[in-house]
Design a protein around this motif. Structure first.
Motif, short mmCIF file in Angstrom:
data_model
loop_
_atom_site.label_atom_id
_atom_site.label_comp_id
_atom_site.label_asym_id
_atom_site.label_seq_id
_atom_site.Cartn_x
_atom_site.Cartn_y
_atom_site.Cartn_z
N GLN A 113 0.83 -1.20 0.00
CA GLN A 113 0.00 0.00 0.00
C GLN A 113 0.87 1.25 0.00
N ARG A 114 1.93 1.25 0.81
CA ARG A 114 2.84 2.39 0.85
C ARG A 114 3.56 2.54 -0.50
N GLU A 115 3.93 1.42 -1.10
CA GLU A 115 4.59 1.47 -2.40
C GLU A 115 3.66 2.07 -3.45
N GLN A 116 2.38 1.70 -3.42
CA GLN A 116 1.41 2.24 -4.36
C GLN A 116 1.30 3.75 -4.20
N ARG A 117 1.26 4.22 -2.97
CA ARG A 117 1.17 5.67 -2.72
C ARG A 117 2.43 6.37 -3.24
N MET A 118 3.57 5.75 -3.04
CA MET A 118 4.82 6.35 -3.52
C MET A 118 4.84 6.39 -5.05
N THR A 119 4.31 5.37 -5.68
CA THR A 119 4.22 5.34 -7.14
C THR A 119 3.34 6.47 -7.64
N GLU A 120 2.23 6.72 -6.94
CA GLU A 120 1.34 7.83 -7.31
C GLU A 120 2.06 9.17 -7.13
N HIS A 121 2.83 9.32 -6.08
CA HIS A 121 3.58 10.55 -5.86
C HIS A 121 4.64 10.75 -6.94
N LEU A 122 5.28 9.68 -7.36
CA LEU A 122 6.27 9.77 -8.42
C LEU A 122 5.63 10.26 -9.72
N ALA A 123 4.49 9.69 -10.06
CA ALA A 123 3.80 10.10 -11.29
C ALA A 123 3.41 11.58 -11.22
N ALA A 124 2.90 12.02 -10.09
CA ALA A 124 2.51 13.42 -9.93
C ALA A 124 3.72 14.34 -10.06
N THR A 125 4.82 13.92 -9.46
CA THR A 125 6.04 14.73 -9.51
C THR A 125 6.58 14.82 -10.93
N LYS A 126 6.60 13.70 -11.65
CA LYS A 126 7.09 13.72 -13.03
C LYS A 126 6.24 14.63 -13.91
N GLU A 127 4.93 14.58 -13.73
CA GLU A 127 4.04 15.42 -14.55
C GLU A 127 4.28 16.90 -14.26
N PHE A 128 4.43 17.25 -12.99
CA PHE A 128 4.66 18.65 -12.66
C PHE A 128 6.04 19.10 -13.13
N TYR A 129 7.03 18.27 -12.90
CA TYR A 129 8.41 18.58 -13.25
C TYR A 129 8.54 18.88 -14.75
N ALA A 130 7.76 18.16 -15.55
CA ALA A 130 7.83 18.32 -17.01
C ALA A 130 7.37 19.71 -17.48
N VAL A 131 6.55 20.40 -16.70
CA VAL A 131 6.08 21.73 -17.13
C VAL A 131 7.00 22.84 -16.64
N LEU A 132 8.01 22.51 -15.87
CA LEU A 132 8.93 23.53 -15.34
C LEU A 132 10.03 23.84 -16.36
N SER A 133 10.50 25.06 -16.32
CA SER A 133 11.64 25.46 -17.15
C SER A 133 12.91 24.85 -16.53
N PRO A 134 14.01 24.81 -17.26
CA PRO A 134 15.25 24.28 -16.68
C PRO A 134 15.67 25.01 -15.40
N ASP A 135 15.49 26.33 -15.35
CA ASP A 135 15.84 27.06 -14.12
C ASP A 135 14.93 26.65 -12.97
N GLN A 136 13.65 26.49 -13.24
CA GLN A 136 12.72 26.06 -12.20
C GLN A 136 13.02 24.63 -11.76
N GLN A 137 13.41 23.79 -12.70
CA GLN A 137 13.78 22.41 -12.35
C GLN A 137 14.97 22.40 -11.41
N LYS A 138 15.91 23.31 -11.62
CA LYS A 138 17.07 23.41 -10.73
C LYS A 138 16.63 23.80 -9.32
N VAL A 139 15.73 24.77 -9.22
CA VAL A 139 15.20 25.17 -7.91
C VAL A 139 14.50 23.99 -7.26
#
Length: 157
Positions: A113-139
């Motif tokens: 169950q914890r692994e599933q939640r972590m997998t969901e967090h990873l997907a959310a993070t990847k989606e958000f990270y993809a819309v950031l500029s390189p400078d924002q990604q560094k931050v």
């Protein structure tokens, strides 16, 4: 089974047994920090944790300097990263009645169950990270250096 899966299963089972041993010893009187009472006395309340997380998120939001197009992605990210309600710990007396394999199986289920939640967090993070500029990604990267992706409860530092 592949070697990786066998290794992962062995790690999960070992971790489950170790976690169970740690949890059992943590509930004994005098096992907290410096032997002063239960180990959970030093924890923050859920309200305090939510408040700290909101402050960290606000600080990250300010540092990222998001544009109007990125705000929607930010709101989606924050919503998806909210910590789930903590599952109720299994009753110790009930766990003691179970056989060792049954206890291990129960712990493995909780880990999944914890692994599933972590997998969901990873997907959310990847989606958000993809819309950031390189400078924002560094931050973003700088905010999450410790522990390889975030602090304990899913929020930025």
């Amino acid at each position: 089974m592949t070697t990786f899966r066998k290794s992962l299963l062995a790690l999960l089972l070992t971790t489950g047994v170790a976690a169970g041993t740690f949890a059992a010893s943590a509930e004994q009187p005098g096992s907290g920090p410096m032997g002063a009472g239960p180990a959970h006395e030093h924890r923050h309340s859920p309200e305090q944790m939510r408040e700290r997380m909101a402050k960290r998120q606000a600080a990250l939001h300010d540092k990222l300097k998001l544009n109007a197009n990125q705000e929607t992605a930010w709101q989606t990210y924050i919503t998806r990263m909210k910590p789930a309600e903590r599952p109720q710990r299994p009753d110790r007396a009930e766990m003691e009645k179970l056989s060792v394999p049954d206890r291990m199986e129960k712990r493995l289920g909780m880990m999944k169950q914890r692994e599933q939640r972590m997998t969901e967090h990873l997907a959310a993070t990847k989606e958000f990270y993809a819309v950031l500029s390189p400078d924002q990604q560094k931050v973003f990267n700088d905010e999450f250096k410790m522990y390889g992706g975030g602090r304990r409860h899913g929020g930025p530092r």
